[in-house]
Write an enzyme that holds these catalytic residues in place. Structure first.
Site, PDB file in Angstrom:
ATOM      1  N   ASP A  56      -4.731  14.355 -25.264  1.00 31.11           N
ATOM      2  CA  ASP A  56      -4.958  12.973 -24.844  1.00 31.11           C
ATOM      3  C   ASP A  56      -4.246  12.075 -25.854  1.00 31.11           C
ATOM      4  O   ASP A  56      -4.809  11.684 -26.867  1.00 31.11           O
ATOM      5  CB  ASP A  56      -6.454  12.677 -24.780  1.00 31.11           C
ATOM      6  CG  ASP A  56      -6.734  11.275 -24.251  1.00 31.11           C
ATOM      7  OD1 ASP A  56      -5.756  10.536 -24.004  1.00 31.11           O
ATOM      8  OD2 ASP A  56      -7.910  10.920 -24.092  1.00 31.11           O
TER       9      ASP A  56
ATOM     10  N   ARG B  41      -0.835  -2.107 -18.305  1.00 34.31           N
ATOM     11  CA  ARG B  41      -2.107  -1.419 -18.411  1.00 34.31           C
ATOM     12  C   ARG B  41      -2.126  -0.279 -17.395  1.00 34.31           C
ATOM     13  O   ARG B  41      -2.018  -0.521 -16.195  1.00 34.31           O
ATOM     14  CB  ARG B  41      -3.184  -2.449 -18.076  1.00 34.31           C
ATOM     15  CG  ARG B  41      -4.577  -2.169 -18.459  1.00 34.31           C
ATOM     16  CD  ARG B  41      -5.282  -3.478 -18.747  1.00 34.31           C
ATOM     17  NE  ARG B  41      -4.846  -3.931 -20.054  1.00 34.31           N
ATOM     18  CZ  ARG B  41      -5.279  -3.398 -21.200  1.00 34.31           C
ATOM     19  NH1 ARG B  41      -6.169  -2.445 -21.214  1.00 34.31           N
ATOM     20  NH2 ARG B  41      -4.806  -3.838 -22.345  1.00 34.31           N
TER      21      ARG B  41
ATOM     22  N   GLU C 221      -0.227   5.089  -0.450  1.00 34.01           N
ATOM     23  CA  GLU C 221      -0.949   6.321  -0.742  1.00 34.01           C
ATOM     24  C   GLU C 221       0.001   7.489  -0.600  1.00 34.01           C
ATOM     25  O   GLU C 221       0.815   7.532   0.320  1.00 34.01           O
ATOM     26  CB  GLU C 221      -2.113   6.501   0.246  1.00 34.01           C
ATOM     27  CG  GLU C 221      -3.336   5.693  -0.118  1.00 34.01           C
ATOM     28  CD  GLU C 221      -4.515   5.985   0.815  1.00 34.01           C
ATOM     29  OE1 GLU C 221      -5.611   5.505   0.517  1.00 34.01           O
ATOM     30  OE2 GLU C 221      -4.332   6.678   1.828  1.00 34.01           O
TER      31      GLU C 221
ATOM     32  N   THR D 211      -1.874   6.620 -22.048  1.00 29.74           N
ATOM     33  CA  THR D 211      -1.871   5.266 -21.488  1.00 29.74           C
ATOM     34  C   THR D 211      -0.443   4.739 -21.617  1.00 29.74           C
ATOM     35  O   THR D 211       0.358   5.246 -22.400  1.00 29.74           O
ATOM     36  CB  THR D 211      -2.791   4.305 -22.281  1.00 29.74           C
ATOM     37  OG1 THR D 211      -2.326   4.246 -23.622  1.00 29.74           O
ATOM     38  CG2 THR D 211      -4.238   4.765 -22.256  1.00 29.74           C
TER      39      THR D 211
ATOM     40  N   TYR E 152       0.849  -1.199   0.000  1.00 28.95           N
ATOM     41  CA  TYR E 152       0.000   0.000   0.000  1.00 28.95           C
ATOM     42  C   TYR E 152       0.877   1.239   0.000  1.00 28.95           C
ATOM     43  O   TYR E 152       1.822   1.325   0.774  1.00 28.95           O
ATOM     44  CB  TYR E 152      -0.918   0.025   1.237  1.00 28.95           C
ATOM     45  CG  TYR E 152      -2.359   0.188   0.813  1.00 28.95           C
ATOM     46  CD1 TYR E 152      -2.776   1.361   0.168  1.00 28.95           C
ATOM     47  CD2 TYR E 152      -3.283  -0.824   1.008  1.00 28.95           C
ATOM     48  CE1 TYR E 152      -4.083   1.497  -0.265  1.00 28.95           C
ATOM     49  CE2 TYR E 152      -4.593  -0.689   0.577  1.00 28.95           C
ATOM     50  CZ  TYR E 152      -4.986   0.480  -0.064  1.00 28.95           C
ATOM     51  OH  TYR E 152      -6.267   0.610  -0.497  1.00 28.95           O
TER      52      TYR E 152
ATOM     53  N   LYS F 289      -0.587   0.925 -24.781  1.00 28.71           N
ATOM     54  CA  LYS F 289      -0.892   0.807 -26.214  1.00 28.71           C
ATOM     55  C   LYS F 289       0.429   0.666 -26.975  1.00 28.71           C
ATOM     56  O   LYS F 289       1.172  -0.241 -26.675  1.00 28.71           O
ATOM     57  CB  LYS F 289      -1.790   1.972 -26.636  1.00 28.71           C
ATOM     58  CG  LYS F 289      -3.144   1.905 -25.895  1.00 28.71           C
ATOM     59  CD  LYS F 289      -4.143   2.977 -26.257  1.00 28.71           C
ATOM     60  CE  LYS F 289      -5.423   2.803 -25.427  1.00 28.71           C
ATOM     61  NZ  LYS F 289      -6.391   3.891 -25.602  1.00 28.71           N
TER      62      LYS F 289
HETATM   63  C1  LIG Z   1      -7.437   4.295 -24.773  1.00 29.10           C
HETATM   64  C2  LIG Z   1      -7.814   5.710 -24.600  1.00 29.10           C
HETATM   65  C3  LIG Z   1      -8.229   6.221 -23.365  1.00 29.10           C
HETATM   66  C4  LIG Z   1      -8.544   5.364 -22.166  1.00 29.10           C
HETATM   67  O1  LIG Z   1      -7.660   4.454 -21.724  1.00 29.10           O
HETATM   68  P1  LIG Z   1      -8.166   3.311 -20.707  1.00 29.10           P
HETATM   69  O2  LIG Z   1      -6.887   2.806 -20.134  1.00 29.10           O
HETATM   70  O3  LIG Z   1      -8.928   2.329 -21.496  1.00 29.10           O
HETATM   71  O4  LIG Z   1      -9.018   3.975 -19.666  1.00 29.10           O
HETATM   72  C5  LIG Z   1      -8.483   7.571 -23.272  1.00 29.10           C
HETATM   73  N1  LIG Z   1      -8.345   8.387 -24.329  1.00 29.10           N
HETATM   74  C6  LIG Z   1      -7.960   7.928 -25.531  1.00 29.10           C
HETATM   75  C7  LIG Z   1      -7.819   8.897 -26.654  1.00 29.10           C
HETATM   76  C8  LIG Z   1      -7.690   6.587 -25.719  1.00 29.10           C
HETATM   77  O5  LIG Z   1      -7.325   6.149 -26.920  1.00 29.10           O
END
Ligand SMILES: *Cc1c(COP(=O)(O)O)cnc(C)c1O
Length: 412
Positions: free
Chosen positions: A205, A240, A61, A231, A59, A234
């Site tokens: 994003d 993840r 935090e 993320t 843990y 990807k």
């Molecule tokens: C994949 C993605 C997310 C979210 O990612 P998660 O890990 O699935 O929550 C947010 N914004 C964009 C543009 C994405 O491609």
């Protein structure tokens, strides 16, 4: 080897054969079908080892040096390492590596910069915006006033004139650039200019292209955006999870937006695995990988176009392709199911010109497996054959099995 170790470990096999079978079944599925889901990849055995480590027990935090829990000596070092590596990799002044997912990272970015009810300009969901960009089914659509911009129906490219006009009309508090399905580079300088003109924050994003950015195969949003959300699982090929990058001026706001505002304890095994992934992404081998991902996507896009599919924007700059299969006599939904039966795994997506569903494909995973442009030519032909309904479906399934078998994602 950690994968085989994890999956064949006597421990799991002995204690829980039912679950051991499930893990084996999934490894078998991943190894014998083609993973063309644009958001997926094969993370490395080293990343999997960190994920399966005793850091999962801890843990933690708070942040390194100021935790609410004792015993954080080692995980503090792990998180500092992840943060330093992320900052170096992306040339950012500040990095937060605790977000549990890409969506959590976007939530934190909004929490850092906005109040409920604020106006936000983002790519509309029918054009490739993410759920967190204003879907009524998501917190974003419920708590903020989203104004969607779109893409040109003919070219499939972001309509810059519309972005500028909507920004001038609605004076948003923030503008979001980034998409789940846009195959081209985003013009960050343009978005920065519009944001500055109307006094808005710019949130990039970059969940999809951040791995290409790491490998020098796509332009970085870091010099332009106030906050970059991403993320780590990807193209970046890590565990993840999510992360945020920003300047020192917003560091404290971003950190507080992640913890304690939107999350509790960080997942330290994932944070450690992010450190491993950032380390891998800083290598020349990863840069070569990122460039090969794009070369493969370009070849696959050209192959699909040659087979008669309509490829959005006529091609791609990234790992991602969207295409309309209807000239081959199938809609996107049917196409996805037919391909799945042949072992080709991909997604449906919206297309710029309206109601027909298209296909979304990506080359991050197959490139990690070692496939190159030669294989992409073959994959394009195979997809077209399946969509046209030529030959027996079990023949296509056998060809996929044979192709995938030549490029095992993990050593057996
Ligand atoms: C994949 C993605 C997310 C979210 O990612 P998660 O890990 O699935 O929550 C947010 N914004 C964009 C543009 C994405 O491609």
């Amino acid at each position: 080897m950690s994968v085989t170790h994890t999956l064949e470990a006597d421990v799991l096999r002995r204690q829980d054969p039912q679950l051991a079978d499930i893990l084996h079944g999934e490894l078998d599925r991943q190894s014998t079908t083609l993973q063309l889901i644009a958001a997926e990849n094969f993370t490395s055995p080293a990343v999997l080892a960190a994920l399966g480590s005793p850091l999962a027990n801890k843990y933690a935090e708070g942040y390194p040096g100021s935790r609410y829990h004792g015993g954080c000596e080692m995980v503090d070092v792990a998180e500092r390492l992840a943060v330093e590596r992320a900052k170096d990799l992306f040339g950012a002044e500040h990095a937060n590596v605790q977000s549990h997912s890409g969506s959590s990272a976007v939530l934190a970015a909004y929490a850092a910069l906005l109040r409920p009810g604020d106006t936000v300009l983002a790519l509309g969901l029918p054009y490739g915006g993410h759920l967190t960009h204003g879907s009524p089914a998501n917190f974003s659509g419920r708590w903020f006033d989203f104004v969607p911009y779109g893409v040109d129906a003919e070219t499939g490219l972001i309509d810059h004139d519309q972005v500028r006009t909507l920004a001038r009309t609605h004076r948003p508090k923030a503008i979001v650039c980034g998409s789940i399905a846009y195959p081209r580079h985003i013009d960050h300088a343009f978005f920065r200019e519009v944001a500055d003109e109307v006094g808005a924050y710019l949130i990039a994003d970059a969940a999809h292209p951040i791995g290409l950015v790491a490998g020098g195969a796509a332009p970085s949003p870091v010099p332009y955006a106030d906050i970059v959300c991403a993320t780590t699982h990807k193209v970046l090929r890590g565990p993840r999870g999510g992360m945020l990058l920003c300047g020192s001026d917003l560091a404290e706001r971003v950190d507080r937006a992640v913890f304690p505002f939107t999350q509790g304890g960080a997942q330290m095994h994932t944070v450690a695995a992010k450190a491993v992934a950032f380390g891998e992404a800083a290598t020349p081998a990863f840069a070569a990988y990122a460039h090969q991902v794009v070369a493969n996507a370009r070849t696959l896009a050209a192959g699909l176009a040659a087979q008669g599919l309509v490829v959005t924007t006529g091609g791609t700059d990234t790992h991602l392709i969207t295409a309309d299969p209807s000239p081959l006599g199938v809609d996107g939904r049917t196409a996805r199911l037919r391909l799945a039966a042949a072992g080709v795994v991909l997604d449906c997506c919206a297309l710029p010109h309206g109601d027909v569903r298209g296909l979304r494909l990506g080359t991050a995973a197959v490139t990690t497996q070692g496939m190159g442009e030669e294989e992409m030519v073959r994959v394009a032909a195979l997809i077209a054959r399946v969509l046209r309904g030529e030959g027996e479906s079990h023949t296509a399934r056998e060809e996929v099995r044979e192709l995938a078998g030549g490029f095992p994602p993990y050593p057996r």
